[in-house]
Enzyme design. Structure first.
Site, mmCIF file in Angstrom:
data_model
loop_
_atom_site.group_PDB
_atom_site.id
_atom_site.type_symbol
_atom_site.label_atom_id
_atom_site.label_comp_id
_atom_site.label_asym_id
_atom_site.label_seq_id
_atom_site.Cartn_x
_atom_site.Cartn_y
_atom_site.Cartn_z
ATOM 1 N N LYS A 95 -3.834 9.811 14.617
ATOM 2 C CA LYS A 95 -2.479 9.863 15.174
ATOM 3 C C LYS A 95 -2.526 10.727 16.434
ATOM 4 C CE LYS A 95 -0.122 8.145 11.482
ATOM 5 N NZ LYS A 95 0.477 6.811 11.598
ATOM 6 N N ASP B 140 -2.414 -5.913 2.774
ATOM 7 C CA ASP B 140 -2.929 -5.041 3.827
ATOM 8 C C ASP B 140 -2.505 -5.737 5.105
ATOM 9 O OD1 ASP B 140 -4.516 -4.024 5.956
ATOM 10 O OD2 ASP B 140 -5.851 -3.133 4.469
ATOM 11 N N HIS B 141 -1.513 -5.206 5.781
ATOM 12 C CA HIS B 141 -0.918 -5.987 6.866
ATOM 13 C C HIS B 141 -1.889 -6.261 8.014
ATOM 14 C CE1 HIS B 141 -0.128 -2.081 8.781
ATOM 15 N NE2 HIS B 141 0.074 -2.739 9.910
ATOM 16 N N LYS C 120 0.839 -1.183 0.000
ATOM 17 C CA LYS C 120 0.000 0.000 0.000
ATOM 18 C C LYS C 120 0.880 1.241 0.000
ATOM 19 C CE LYS C 120 -1.412 1.943 3.636
ATOM 20 N NZ LYS C 120 -0.749 2.680 4.721
ATOM 21 N N GLU D 78 -3.645 5.570 17.429
ATOM 22 C CA GLU D 78 -2.181 5.500 17.541
ATOM 23 C C GLU D 78 -1.714 6.642 18.417
ATOM 24 O OE1 GLU D 78 0.105 4.001 13.984
ATOM 25 O OE2 GLU D 78 -1.419 5.252 13.053
ATOM 26 N N ASP E 141 -4.509 6.742 4.459
ATOM 27 C CA ASP E 141 -3.502 5.982 5.188
ATOM 28 C C ASP E 141 -4.127 4.838 6.000
ATOM 29 O OD1 ASP E 141 -0.733 5.657 5.976
ATOM 30 O OD2 ASP E 141 -1.333 6.337 7.965
ATOM 31 N N HIS F 287 -7.110 -0.434 6.085
ATOM 32 C CA HIS F 287 -7.238 -1.186 7.332
ATOM 33 C C HIS F 287 -8.652 -1.144 7.931
ATOM 34 C CE1 HIS F 287 -3.048 -1.123 6.686
ATOM 35 N NE2 HIS F 287 -2.756 -0.033 7.349
ATOM 36 N N LYS G 38 -2.722 -9.863 10.802
ATOM 37 C CA LYS G 38 -2.736 -9.878 12.271
ATOM 38 C C LYS G 38 -3.575 -11.050 12.758
ATOM 39 C CE LYS G 38 -2.205 -4.854 12.727
ATOM 40 N NZ LYS G 38 -0.991 -4.558 13.465
HETATM 41 C C1 BG6 Z 1 0.251 1.783 8.161
HETATM 42 C C2 BG6 Z 1 0.131 3.281 8.107
HETATM 43 O O1 BG6 Z 1 -0.391 1.189 7.076
HETATM 44 O O2 BG6 Z 1 -0.317 1.309 9.365
HETATM 45 C C3 BG6 Z 1 0.789 3.909 9.316
HETATM 46 O O3 BG6 Z 1 0.744 3.761 6.932
HETATM 47 C C4 BG6 Z 1 0.242 3.312 10.580
HETATM 48 O O4 BG6 Z 1 0.588 5.324 9.322
HETATM 49 C C5 BG6 Z 1 0.303 1.799 10.527
HETATM 50 O O5 BG6 Z 1 1.028 3.799 11.653
HETATM 51 C C6 BG6 Z 1 -0.390 1.177 11.714
HETATM 52 O O6 BG6 Z 1 -0.109 -0.181 11.730
HETATM 53 P P1 BG6 Z 1 -0.096 -0.994 13.090
HETATM 54 O O7 BG6 Z 1 0.187 -2.397 12.688
HETATM 55 O O8 BG6 Z 1 0.984 -0.392 13.934
HETATM 56 O O9 BG6 Z 1 -1.447 -0.806 13.691
#
Ligand code: BG6
Length: 512
Positions: free
Chosen positions: A364, A201-202, A172, A240, A259, A264, A206
């Site tokens: 954020k 999409d990480h 992404k 975050e 973002d 997500h 999870k």
């Molecule tokens: C990313 C965003 O895809 O996901 C970041 O670009 C964000 O801005 C991050 O901090 C959050 O990922 P995680 O796994 O820390 O929740």
């Protein structure tokens, strides 16, 4: 690095299978993602025993590394960022023996010829059998060039019937809006079939996100009440505590909607709301997710003020220390209007969810890092025990995605003693406690799945397209609204407007 059945970590992975022999090429091999996530994830897969025995990695970037200097740079990175420490020298040297590097520009055909030679070497020396896993850890603007060069250099194969395969993982952001994502999908489909494409999409990697499906479709007691008859509303929070850090330049262009929401949060929402798929496979699962996305009522441009909130952090505190405002961050315009927070109220217009609001918020510089989905059940029709029809007395099922992964159920209980006093209590399931073992990192899971050829946890072209349509409409609305984002103090839960969005419906955000 051959998988051994007695290896204790194997039990934690979704598949018992080991990746297929292949050479993985990382475009953007000198970047942050490679240092922090990709190489540590590959090393951990080696440690776990699920990397294929015939495996090689070729890093590709413009930086001037030799093979040896790239290896030592990555050894440092893995030493620092691997979830398991200290570095196991034996596993590392086994892994590093298959680690190569090609220096070159993405628009230089000669560099792709060098890449081809490196891959042929890997086939010979590491037995990677012509299978290629390309990983684009680069901005979307560069991807079309890489696709073209791969094609022109004859580096793509279709696989099938035991023939060598090529797959591509795309990081992404996938595009910038609907049009650019469509164009990029077009470029991708010019040279790859959709079945070869793995859009990452990480969040889908999870453990707790995958558990959402097991929780919903592996138990019989939740599905019957998972609908408009019993659910009052759903909240999804991805908070975050960090700011934009050194990514000001990227973030100015992206903002919170691109973002976090387009990818997500839309994934969390679709897994929460989807129907049971007919099977647990890539197409069946993604078919159901797309249906949810298609059913989300679009927030029209003229409605953004009613259904959305945009915020930007001002100066404040992070764990007790003063922190700058977003506009004071590196590579951020002094008068930037980029949103670092958003809250949304969405409706899913289908039989299951008609009339049930889904409140989403993410930002954020909020007080803590926490991602949670909470399902708030309907109020009692009639209370025998005093004021139990209030919002705070509702049953709530909370799925904690991170940290402290787990699930908790809030219900009312009699306070011991005389009389009939009632108080809410929680029934808790904690992942760590129940299973002991540390779950694999998202990237480990996803890289292994791509090596195996399982795209269930990757996003499909139509999914990305539908999510972009929703988000692009809101972005357009925000542009026309032409107002300053509401300011919120760093370390707070976002602007007052976010409270008002939900309070207007007689509800409130869950205190996390
Ligand atoms: C990313 C965003 O895809 O996901 C970041 O670009 C964000 O801005 C991050 O901090 C959050 O990922 P995680 O796994 O820390 O929740």
């Amino acid at each position: 690095m051959i998988a051994t059945p007695e290896n204790p970590f194997r039990a934690g992975l979704r598949t018992e299978r080991v990746g297929e022999p292949c050479a993985m090429v990382i475009f953007g091999a000198s970047g942050d993602l490679s240092h922090r996530k990709l190489l540590p994830a590959l090393y951990n897969l080696g440690l776990t025993g699920v990397l294929p025995a015939n495996f090689a990695v070729v890093g590709f970037a413009k930086d001037d590394f030799s093979r040896d200097s790239y290896r030592s740079e990555m050894k440092k990175a893995v030493g620092e960022f691997s979830r398991r420490k200290p570095l196991d020298e034996e596993i590392w040297s086994d892994f590093a023996a298959g680690l190569d590097y090609v220096s070159g520009n993405f628009d230089d055909p000669a560099a792709f010829q060098r890449l081809k030679a490196a891959l042929e070497r890997a086939d010979k020396e590491r037995g990677t059998r012509g299978n290629r896993l390309y990983y684009c850890a680069v901005p979307p603007s560069v991807m079309p060039m890489i696709l073209k060069q791969l094609h022109d250099a004859g580096l793509l194969q279709n696989g099938g019937r035991g023939n060598p395969w090529s797959r591509i993982i795309l990081e992404k952001p996938f595009g910038h809006d609907t049009d650019s994502a469509r164009e990029l999908n077009g470029n991708v489909h010019d040279v790859f079939a959709e079945s070869q494409v793995y859009r990452i999409d990480h969040y889908l990697g999870k453990e707790t996100v995958q558990n959402l499906m097991v929780f919903r479709f592996g138990n019989s007691i939740f599905e019957p009440i998972w609908n408009r008859q019993y659910v009052d509303h759903v909240q999804i929070t991805a908070a975050e505590d960090i700011g934009v850090e050194r990514r000001g330049g990227y973030y100015e262009e992206a903002g919170i909607l691109r973002d976090m929401v387009q990818n997500h949060l839309m994934q969390l929402l679709s897994l929460t709301a989807m129907e049971a798929p007919v099977a647990f496979d890539a197409d069946a699962v993604r078919d159901e997710k797309v249906k949810v996305l298609r059913s989300i009522r679009p927030v029209l441009r003229e409605e953004v003020q009613q259904y959305t909130v945009r915020g930007q952090y001002a100066r404040g505190a992070y764990h007790g220390k003063p922190v700058p405002a977003y506009r004071e961050e590196e590579r951020v315009a002094k008068d930037s209007r980029t949103a670092t927070f958003t809250a949304l109220k969405l409706f899913i217009d289908n039989w299951r969810w008609d009339g049930v609001p889904f409140y989403l918020r993410t930002g954020k510089r909020l007080p803590k890092r926490v991602t949670e989905i909470s399902v708030h059940f309907a109020r009692l029709p009639h209370s025998l025990f005093g004021a139990l029809q209030t919002d705070t007395a509702r049953n709530v099922l909370a799925i904690r995605i991170q940290p402290d992964e787990g699930i908790s159920m809030r219900f009312n209980s009699k306070v011991p003693g005389e009389g009939m006093r009632v108080r809410t209590v929680n029934m808790d399931f904690r992942y760590g406690q129940a299973f002991g073992a540390e779950p694999p990192e998202a990237y480990e899971r996803l890289l292994l799945d791509a090596m195996i050829g399982d795209a269930t946890l990757f996003t499909r072209a139509d999914e990305v397209d539908t999510a972009w349509k929703l988000v692009t409409e809101i972005l357009e609305g925000w542009k026309e609204w032409n107002a300053e984002p509401s300011s919120y103090e760093a370390g707070s839960w976002g602007p007052q407007a976010a409270e008002e969005l939900i309070a207007a419906d007689g509800r409130h955000w869950r205190r996390l």
